[in-house]
Scaffold this motif. Structure first.
Motif, mmCIF file in Angstrom:
data_model
loop_
_atom_site.group_PDB
_atom_site.id
_atom_site.type_symbol
_atom_site.label_atom_id
_atom_site.label_comp_id
_atom_site.label_asym_id
_atom_site.label_seq_id
_atom_site.Cartn_x
_atom_site.Cartn_y
_atom_site.Cartn_z
ATOM 1 N N ARG A 174 -26.136 26.474 13.688
ATOM 2 C CA ARG A 174 -27.091 25.393 13.533
ATOM 3 C C ARG A 174 -28.715 26.391 13.597
ATOM 4 N NH1 ARG A 174 -24.255 21.453 16.864
ATOM 5 N NH2 ARG A 174 -22.438 20.642 15.585
ATOM 6 N N ARG A 178 -31.532 26.166 10.459
ATOM 7 C CA ARG A 178 -32.920 25.668 10.503
ATOM 8 C C ARG A 178 -33.746 27.129 10.489
ATOM 9 N NH1 ARG A 178 -31.232 23.329 15.573
ATOM 10 N NH2 ARG A 178 -31.065 20.366 14.875
ATOM 11 N N THR A 181 -33.612 27.542 6.326
ATOM 12 C CA THR A 181 -34.351 26.441 5.802
ATOM 13 C C THR A 181 -35.644 26.050 5.754
ATOM 14 O OG1 THR A 181 -33.943 25.303 7.693
ATOM 15 C CG2 THR A 181 -32.138 24.405 5.557
ATOM 16 N N GLU A 185 -36.583 20.908 8.484
ATOM 17 C CA GLU A 185 -35.411 20.365 9.510
ATOM 18 C C GLU A 185 -33.768 19.588 8.246
ATOM 19 O OE1 GLU A 185 -32.970 19.373 12.513
ATOM 20 O OE2 GLU A 185 -35.074 19.929 12.539
ATOM 21 N N LEU A 191 -26.084 19.458 9.330
ATOM 22 C CA LEU A 191 -25.908 20.199 10.300
ATOM 23 C C LEU A 191 -24.704 19.761 11.516
ATOM 24 C CD1 LEU A 191 -28.332 22.761 11.377
ATOM 25 C CD2 LEU A 191 -29.171 20.624 12.869
#
Length: 282
Positions: A174, A178, A181, A185, A191
């Motif tokens: 995760r 993050r 990206t 979010e 996720l």
């Protein structure tokens, strides 16, 4: 392992609920195992086979299926050996040749002599390789930020991914998502699935070499390649330029603000429109 599988399947079902349309589960048995396919859309619609990226499942198409299934019959495939509803058999795919044979069994099981393919990331690499190897089985090919097709990975991306590859945990997966990206979010349900998928035991990805220029020059299939401008996986502008150089007839597009792992749900309206327009052409 059983608990991890159940957790992963629960996360996948939660994301599948976001499709907001009736779906059918199809299970196809072959020597490689049982391949799970999520089907939706009109039964008489032209077939579109969807191949998801790595470390994910067919549920990732939640922002695209409602639009594409208005006119197309969608078949979203869970690859054998990865997270998802598919189950490996005694001889799961281990080589690129196996991947081609496995995908043939999927198309055969769906009674599709040929179909349009849509692939994201690693799924795009598989789709392109299959198009070059089995051109008679692919009518049109749509690629979303494909990796190892026309350019390589950024070294920084591979360095960031290394801890997750060596010792995968949901937290590391995760955090990596993050980072890639770029501060946007990620979708919470996506996720959750990405983290669960990272902890699910699976076979090592089958890594194939990037197709050489002379091999790509043989491609007569119509191709659409859509790149995420903010992708950290590779330099999207260089990948787009390489696509235009190696496949001059290909249609290409660059989506500002979109990231590699954010596709296909980021900029979904643009992505869907590009795919629909491409597939609508004779």
């Amino acid at each position: 392992m059983a608990d991890r599988r159940l957790d992963c399947e629960r996360a996948q079902r939660a994301l599948l609920e976001r499709w907001r349309l009736p779906v059918e589960r199809i299970e196809l048995d072959s020597g490689f195992g049982t391949t799970a396919v999520t089907a939706c859309g009109p039964r008489d619609g032209e077939p579109l086979v969807l191949l998801h990226g790595g470390s994910t499942t067919s549920a990732v198409w939640f922002a695209n299926a409602p639009a594409l299934a208005r006119t197309r019959r969608l078949y979203a495939v869970d690859r054998i050996g990865e997270a998802g509803f598919s189950r490996p058999g005694a001889r799961p795919p281990r080589t690129t040749a196996d991947l081609h044979d496995w995908l043939d069994t999927v198309l055969d099981g769906l009674a599709l002599p040929a179909a349009d393919l849509l692939g994201h990331s690693y799924g795009g690499a598989i789709a392109l390789a299959h198009t070059l190897e089995r051109p008679h089985r692919v009518r049109r090919l749509a690629l979303l930020d494909p990796t190892q097709c026309f350019s390589g990975f950024r070294p920084g991306y591979l360095l960031r991914a290394l801890p997750m590859l060596l010792r995968p945990t949901a937290a590391r997966a995760r955090a990596f998502l993050r980072w890639e990206t770029a501060g946007l979010e990620p979708d919470p349900a996506w996720l959750e699935l990405y983290g669960r998928a990272a902890e699910f035991p699976s076979a090592r990805p089958i890594v194939s070499r990037r197709p050489p220029a002379d091999r790509l020059a043989t491609c007569r299939t119509r191709v659409l390649a859509v790149y995420a401008a903010a992708s950290r996986a590779h330099d999207a502008r260089r990948a787009l330029a390489a696509t235009q150089r190696l496949l001059p007839a290909a249609e290409t597009a660059l989506l500002p603000g979109a990231t590699h792992h954010g596709l296909p749900y980021q900029a979904a309206e643009q992505v869907n429109r590009l795919i629909e327009d491409f597939l609508a052409k004779p």
